[in-house]
Design a protein around this motif. Structure first.
Motif, mmCIF file in Angstrom:
data_model
loop_
_atom_site.group_PDB
_atom_site.id
_atom_site.type_symbol
_atom_site.label_atom_id
_atom_site.label_comp_id
_atom_site.label_asym_id
_atom_site.label_seq_id
_atom_site.Cartn_x
_atom_site.Cartn_y
_atom_site.Cartn_z
ATOM 1 N N ALA A 387 1.091 -1.082 0.248
ATOM 2 C CA ALA A 387 0.075 -0.447 0.431
ATOM 3 C C ALA A 387 0.951 0.799 0.184
ATOM 4 N N LEU A 388 1.794 1.480 0.544
ATOM 5 C CA LEU A 388 2.829 2.610 0.409
ATOM 6 C C LEU A 388 3.840 2.315 -0.588
ATOM 7 N N ARG A 389 3.934 1.415 -1.285
ATOM 8 C CA ARG A 389 4.445 1.559 -2.095
ATOM 9 C C ARG A 389 3.360 2.243 -3.648
ATOM 10 N N GLU A 390 2.288 1.840 -3.105
ATOM 11 C CA GLU A 390 1.032 2.375 -4.297
ATOM 12 C C GLU A 390 1.184 3.779 -3.871
ATOM 13 N N GLU A 391 0.564 3.991 -2.483
ATOM 14 C CA GLU A 391 0.291 5.180 -2.390
ATOM 15 C C GLU A 391 1.976 6.481 -2.775
ATOM 16 N N GLY A 392 2.987 6.192 -2.998
ATOM 17 C CA GLY A 392 4.160 6.805 -3.287
ATOM 18 C C GLY A 392 4.817 7.051 -2.040
ATOM 19 N N THR A 393 4.826 6.558 -0.757
ATOM 20 C CA THR A 393 5.616 6.707 -0.144
ATOM 21 C C THR A 393 6.968 6.191 -0.613
ATOM 22 N N ILE A 394 6.855 4.752 -0.621
ATOM 23 C CA ILE A 394 8.401 4.271 -1.261
ATOM 24 C C ILE A 394 8.883 3.909 -2.356
#
Length: 394
Positions: A387-394
């Motif tokens: 989810a973090l990758r999907e939202e661009g956090t990582i």
């Protein structure tokens, strides 16, 4: 056992100085996490790019684990806070205003980990009218006066071939961190904020030129390969290249003249002292240049070394890296790549007898260890990482 085994480092810095400091810590055993924006350290994109990786990035990031993190997001700030709480050292190279905006100002970091050793690398220092100005090595070569004193007498200012201000600043940051960790362990201090800058490094590297000016009013001229206050001490063209030769005192001047067959120069009373040779610089250099042009570089090095005269061949980079002395000092290392091969990188310029360096593997690909760091260090589940990758956090 390495000197910094058990020490955890977050390397938030970019380009050369801060990352070189982080690499030195990794070489001596620290667990260094290279934290980059999702777009990556700008150093990854600088030419030459070899097999998809910049030589600039490869030179200062071995032995680290790679994590991408968007510090502008709330989730990114949460992850950063979790990592800081577990860190002994944080390295950053943000401008003061940017550091505060991204949550990496010293006060905020210290609230998360009071005994943190926090090193900040800047261009022009942490206070004064230029504190908010970004700086790169070449800018500081110009600003510090180094370019003005470098080059041929009848030419313009010249850049030094290597980014030595950046690299020296990284070494100063490394020594500051080592000092602060010692002070913390010895109970002399808790955490500390270490601040180094390219400007302070550059002025320190000016060395004897500073008192020569402040006490003697001497502004160093451009002297090509030589120095104004020792004559001769410069490169001379040979039959097949160049040789550096110098007479650092009057006795060496006599040995130099005897070695190269310059009996007339040795007997000339107007050249007998250092001051007289400086006053007659053009005549000395012209006479020596004519002699050195008659034989090869290797031949002159043999002659001068036999006479105990300071000298060196003016090597190309290829000649330097192929020299057996460089090999003997292990200054080119074969570093393991992820594919099972290896890559030659610069060795470690510091030797400790009991806790020597143990350089790690190849520099990380962008975000290479993000998932494993979040899972092992912070306990994130796979779904949350996705989810973090999907939202661009990582």
């Amino acid at each position: 056992m390495t000197a910094f085994s058990g020490i955890r480092v977050l390397d938030l810095s970019r380009v050369l100085a801060g990352p070189f400091c982080g690499q030195m810590l990794a070489d001596f055993g620290a667990d260094v996490i290279k934290v980059e924006d999702v777009g990556g350290d700008e150093n990854r994109k600088w030419a030459p790019v070899i097999d998809g990786q910049s030589a600039n990035f490869l030179s200062v990031n071995r032995g680290k684990r790679g994590l991408t993190l968007n510090l502008k997001s709330a989730a990114g700030q949460e992850i950063l806070a979790g990592l800081v709480r577990k860190a002994d050292v944080v390295i950053d190279s943000f401008l003061p205003a940017v550091a505060e905006r991204l949550g990496v100002g010293d006060a905020r970091l210290r609230a998360l980990r009071p005994d943190l050793v926090h090193a900040t690398v800047s261009g022009y220092g942490h206070e004064g009218p230029l504190a908010g100005k970004p700086g790169y090595d070449l800018m500081l070569q110009a600003f510090s006066g180094m370019m003005a004193m470098t080059g041929e007498p009848d030419g313009g200012p010249v850049r030094a071939g290597a980014s030595f201000i950046d690299m020296a600043t990284g070494l100063l940051a490394f020594s500051g961190i080592a000092s602060a960790l010692y002070a913390r362990q010895a109970g002399k201090a808790g955490g500390q904020h270490i601040r180094v800058s390219l400007l302070e490094t550059a002025v320190a590297l000016l060395g004897y030129h500073v008192p020569a000016y402040t006490l003697g009013g001497k502004v160093p001229p451009r002297d090509g390969s030589g120095v104004w206050h020792i004559v001769p001490y410069q490169a001379f063209a040979t039959r097949d290249g160049h040789v550096l030769a110098g007479a650092t005192n009057d006795a060496v001047w006599q040995r130099l003249c005897a070695a190269i067959g310059a009996d007339q120069l040795a007997a000339d009373s107007t050249l007998a002292t250092a001051a007289l040779r400086i006053a007659n610089r053009d005549r000395v250099i012209a006479a020596l240049a004519a002699i050195f042009a008659t034989a090869t570089t290797a031949a002159w090095v043999d002659v001068l070394e036999a006479a105990n005269v300071p000298c060196a061949p003016v090597n190309t980079l290829a000649e330097t890296l192929a020299h057996p002395q460089v090999a003997a000092m292990r200054m080119v290392l074969e570093v393991a790549r992820r594919d099972g091969g290896s890559m030659p990188l610069v060795g470690v310029p510091l030797n400790l007898s009991a806790t020597p360096a143990a350089p790690g593997g190849a520099p990380p690909r962008l975000g290479e260890h993000t998932d494993i760091i979040l899972r092992n260090e912070l306990g994130f589940e796979a779904a949350r990482i996705a989810a973090l990758r999907e939202e661009g956090t990582i």
